[in-house]
Design a protein around this motif. Structure first.
Motif, short mmCIF file in Angstrom:
data_model
loop_
_atom_site.label_atom_id
_atom_site.label_comp_id
_atom_site.label_asym_id
_atom_site.label_seq_id
_atom_site.Cartn_x
_atom_site.Cartn_y
_atom_site.Cartn_z
N SER A 101 0.84 -1.20 0.00
CA SER A 101 0.00 0.00 0.00
C SER A 101 0.87 1.24 0.00
O SER A 101 1.98 1.25 0.51
CB SER A 101 -0.93 0.01 1.21
OG SER A 101 -0.18 0.11 2.38
N VAL A 102 0.34 2.28 -0.58
CA VAL A 102 1.09 3.52 -0.73
C VAL A 102 0.15 4.70 -0.55
O VAL A 102 -1.01 4.62 -0.94
CB VAL A 102 1.76 3.53 -2.12
CG1 VAL A 102 1.49 4.75 -2.90
CG2 VAL A 102 3.23 3.28 -2.04
N PHE A 103 0.63 5.78 0.04
CA PHE A 103 -0.19 6.99 0.18
C PHE A 103 -0.41 7.60 -1.19
O PHE A 103 0.55 7.88 -1.92
CB PHE A 103 0.51 7.98 1.11
CG PHE A 103 -0.23 9.28 1.24
CD1 PHE A 103 -1.44 9.34 1.89
CD2 PHE A 103 0.29 10.44 0.70
CE1 PHE A 103 -2.13 10.53 2.02
CE2 PHE A 103 -0.39 11.64 0.83
CZ PHE A 103 -1.60 11.67 1.48
N ARG A 104 -1.65 7.79 -1.57
CA ARG A 104 -1.97 8.29 -2.91
C ARG A 104 -2.28 9.78 -2.94
O ARG A 104 -2.44 10.35 -4.00
CB ARG A 104 -3.15 7.52 -3.47
CG ARG A 104 -2.93 6.05 -3.53
CD ARG A 104 -2.57 5.63 -4.91
NE ARG A 104 -2.47 4.19 -4.97
CZ ARG A 104 -1.48 3.56 -5.54
NH1 ARG A 104 -0.53 4.23 -6.11
NH2 ARG A 104 -1.45 2.25 -5.55
N GLY A 105 -2.44 10.39 -1.79
CA GLY A 105 -2.72 11.82 -1.77
C GLY A 105 -4.10 12.12 -1.23
O GLY A 105 -4.84 11.23 -0.81
N VAL A 106 -4.45 13.38 -1.28
CA VAL A 106 -5.73 13.87 -0.76
C VAL A 106 -6.63 14.18 -1.94
O VAL A 106 -6.21 14.85 -2.89
CB VAL A 106 -5.50 15.14 0.09
CG1 VAL A 106 -6.81 15.69 0.60
CG2 VAL A 106 -4.56 14.85 1.22
N THR A 107 -7.87 13.71 -1.91
CA THR A 107 -8.79 13.96 -3.02
C THR A 107 -9.74 15.11 -2.75
O THR A 107 -10.43 15.57 -3.66
CB THR A 107 -9.62 12.69 -3.33
OG1 THR A 107 -10.32 12.30 -2.16
CG2 THR A 107 -8.71 11.55 -3.78
N THR A 108 -9.80 15.59 -1.51
CA THR A 108 -10.67 16.73 -1.17
C THR A 108 -10.09 17.99 -1.80
O THR A 108 -8.90 18.27 -1.67
CB THR A 108 -10.76 16.90 0.35
OG1 THR A 108 -11.16 15.66 0.93
CG2 THR A 108 -11.75 17.98 0.73
N PRO A 109 -10.93 18.80 -2.46
CA PRO A 109 -10.42 20.03 -3.07
C PRO A 109 -9.88 21.00 -2.01
O PRO A 109 -10.39 21.07 -0.89
CB PRO A 109 -11.66 20.63 -3.75
CG PRO A 109 -12.63 19.51 -3.86
CD PRO A 109 -12.33 18.57 -2.74
N ASP A 151 0.79 20.88 -1.73
CA ASP A 151 0.13 21.91 -0.93
C ASP A 151 -1.16 21.38 -0.31
O ASP A 151 -1.46 21.64 0.84
CB ASP A 151 -0.13 23.17 -1.75
CG ASP A 151 -0.96 22.91 -3.00
OD1 ASP A 151 -1.11 21.73 -3.42
OD2 ASP A 151 -1.43 23.89 -3.60
N LYS A 152 -1.88 20.57 -1.06
CA LYS A 152 -3.13 20.00 -0.57
C LYS A 152 -2.89 19.06 0.62
O LYS A 152 -3.63 19.07 1.60
CB LYS A 152 -3.84 19.25 -1.70
CG LYS A 152 -5.30 19.01 -1.44
CD LYS A 152 -5.95 18.14 -2.49
CE LYS A 152 -5.96 18.77 -3.85
NZ LYS A 152 -6.74 17.99 -4.83
N THR A 153 -1.84 18.26 0.54
CA THR A 153 -1.51 17.34 1.63
C THR A 153 -1.10 18.10 2.89
O THR A 153 -1.49 17.74 4.00
CB THR A 153 -0.38 16.38 1.21
OG1 THR A 153 -0.76 15.71 0.01
CG2 THR A 153 -0.11 15.35 2.28
#
Length: 89
Positions: A6-14, A58-60
């Motif tokens: 498993s790997v961190f894929r990022g944040v999907t929330t705008p 920046d989102k993360t």
């Protein structure tokens, strides 16, 4: 068992929604800056408390600030409930 694939894929929330959630909790998102390949986001509340977190985007970084604020509120609420730390004597 831990899934090592498993790997961190990022944040999907705008990003605007993350920012709105931070403001709704009474905090103000400050500067989000890039330094040495890492984004750093800072938020402050009206009492002068500061939360600073980093991320690969920046989102993360902003999402990490939001999570830290939520944790801070949760701990504070639990302390009020069980210990009455912030109750007037």
């Amino acid at each position: 068992m831990i899934d090592v694939t498993s790997v961190f894929r990022g944040v999907t929330t705008p990003l605007p929604e993350l920012t709105d959630q931070i403001y709704n909790l009474g905090w103000e998102l400050g500067k989000v800056s890039l330094s040495q390949g890492t984004y750093r986001a800072v938020a402050t509340n009206p009492h002068g408390e500061k939360v600073e977190r980093t991320g690969l985007t920046d989102k993360t970084a902003v999402a990490n600030v939001l999570l830290a604020i939520i944790r801070k509120h949760k701990v504070r609420t639990a302390a009020q409930h069980y210990g009455g730390m912030w109750n007037a004597s």
